[in-house]
Design an enzyme around this catalytic site. Structure first.
Site, PDB file in Angstrom:
ATOM      1  CG  ASP A  50      -2.206  -9.044   0.900  1.00 57.14           C
ATOM      2  OD1 ASP A  50      -2.385  -8.559   2.027  1.00 57.14           O
ATOM      3  OD2 ASP A  50      -3.088  -9.698   0.294  1.00 57.14           O
ATOM      4  CB  SER A  51      -1.395  -4.193   3.880  1.00 55.28           C
ATOM      5  OG  SER A  51      -0.376  -4.673   4.746  1.00 55.28           O
ATOM      6  CG  ASP A  89      -0.374 -11.543   3.534  1.00 51.38           C
ATOM      7  OD1 ASP A  89      -0.904 -12.571   3.987  1.00 51.38           O
ATOM      8  OD2 ASP A  89      -0.749 -10.396   3.837  1.00 51.38           O
ATOM      9  CE  LYS A 119      -1.808 -12.337   6.956  1.00 54.08           C
ATOM     10  NZ  LYS A 119      -2.866 -12.065   5.950  1.00 54.08           N
ATOM     11  CD  GLU A 121      -6.844 -12.071   2.531  1.00 47.39           C
ATOM     12  OE1 GLU A 121      -7.902 -12.054   1.852  1.00 47.39           O
ATOM     13  OE2 GLU A 121      -6.168 -11.046   2.764  1.00 47.39           O
ATOM     14  CD  GLU A 187      -8.433  -7.461   8.255  1.00 49.91           C
ATOM     15  OE1 GLU A 187      -7.667  -8.304   7.753  1.00 49.91           O
ATOM     16  OE2 GLU A 187      -8.495  -6.271   7.861  1.00 49.91           O
TER      17      GLU A 187
HETATM   18  O1  KIV Z   1      -1.717  -7.577   4.698  1.00 52.68           O
HETATM   19  C1  KIV Z   1      -1.934  -7.250   5.879  1.00 52.68           C
HETATM   20  O2  KIV Z   1      -1.511  -6.190   6.349  1.00 52.68           O
HETATM   21  C2  KIV Z   1      -2.727  -8.153   6.700  1.00 52.68           C
HETATM   22  C3  KIV Z   1      -3.096  -7.692   8.080  1.00 52.68           C
HETATM   23  C4  KIV Z   1      -4.284  -6.785   7.989  1.00 52.68           C
HETATM   24  C5  KIV Z   1      -3.356  -8.815   9.013  1.00 52.68           C
HETATM   25  O3  KIV Z   1      -3.097  -9.202   6.267  1.00 52.68           O
END
Ligand code: KIV
Length: 269
Positions: A50-51, A89, A119, A121, A187
């Site tokens: 989600d980055s 994500d 994924k 969190e 992280e």
């Molecule tokens: O979204 C992302 O890039 C991440 C990484 C920092 C692991 O979750």
């Protein structure tokens, strides 16, 4: 050994790597071209993070990105990948409201992107969402320590698991494993604690800013390639200086157009 160089990387391959002490590498990717290149290089896991919110869409954090916005990135990466495990994500707001929402969004992501896993969190607080997804047959990667979607609650970009929060981080790691996740991102966790957690868990750990003792490592591709201006964060190693190379290349292109050096007859039809 065949299982250590699998033709297609699956969640079970990562467990085999852990058992055999073979470290693996993960990068984020949000598009077909980088996904194809990283896959060809042998990167084992491509995370459609989600980055993408800040790296592609220009948001100031990961909070605003939606499932609708994540899906085309996931589809592009999964479509260009032959070997790596693609993980998408689940964005903020797509699983915190309960197992039912987590399931609906997880199923949508898996159906529409072609990814191999999702994924999300959170440790103990996310265990019911993880177990609902896993029960439905969706592999889940956990993410604990600094969790960017909770940056406001955590008071900003800070190392987690120091002092009193150490025991909670261990509890979170165990909860993610017990809920059925196949791996977990750690992280911004002190290296010594990340090493301890990696030894304690049977599922693979993937570190970012968590030292060398985790089973795998992940970096955001724009960090690893030096696409950002300014000094990188301490845990980042730049393998390219892509931003300065792009600036130089764009200036050269501009100058050659101004001087008439490009295009030449060779570029004509
Ligand atoms: O979204 C992302 O890039 C991440 C990484 C920092 C692991 O979750």
């Amino acid at each position: 050994m065949e299982e250590l160089t699998p033709k297609v990387v699956r969640t079970t391959s990562l467990s085999e790597f852990k058992v055999n002490g073979r470290k693996f590498s993960c990068l984020t990717s949000y598009d077909a071209l980088t996904a194809g290149a990283f896959d060809e290089a042998g990167i084992e896991v491509l995370l459609v993070g989600d980055s993408a919110a800040d790296n592609v869409l220009g948001y100031s954090s990961t909070l605003p990105i939606t499932v609708d916005e994540m899906i085309p990135f996931g589809r592009a990466v999964a479509g260009a990948t032959k070997r790596a495990l693609v993980v998408v994500d689940m964005p903020f707001g797509s699983y915190e409201t309960g197992a039912e929402d987590a399931l609906a969004n997880g199923i949508r992501i898996m159906k529409t992107t072609g990814a191999g896993a999702v994924k999300l969190e959170g440790g103990e607080r996310s265990s019911s969402a993880i177990s609902a997804l896993v029960t439905a047959g969706i592999p889940v990667m956990g993410h604990i320590g600094f969790t960017p979607q909770s940056m406001h609650a955590l008071g900003g970009f800070k190392v987690q698991g120091r002092g009193d929060s150490r025991d909670q981080l261990i509890e979170d790691a165990l909860a993610v494993q017990a809920a059925g996740a196949f791996g977990v991102v750690l992280e911004l966790v002190p290296a010594e604690l990340a090493t301890e957690v990696s030894k304690l868990l049977t599922i693979p750990t993937i570190g970012i800013g968590a030292g060398a003792g985790t089973d795998g490592q992940i970096l955001v591709w724009t960090d690893f390639a030096g696409l950002h201006a300014g000094k990188p964060r301490k845990f980042v190693k730049r393998y390219l200086e892509l931003r300065s190379d792009l600036v130089k290349a764009a200036a050269a292109y501009r100058n050659e157009i101004a001087s008439g050096e490009f295009p030449t007859q060779e570029n004509e039809f």
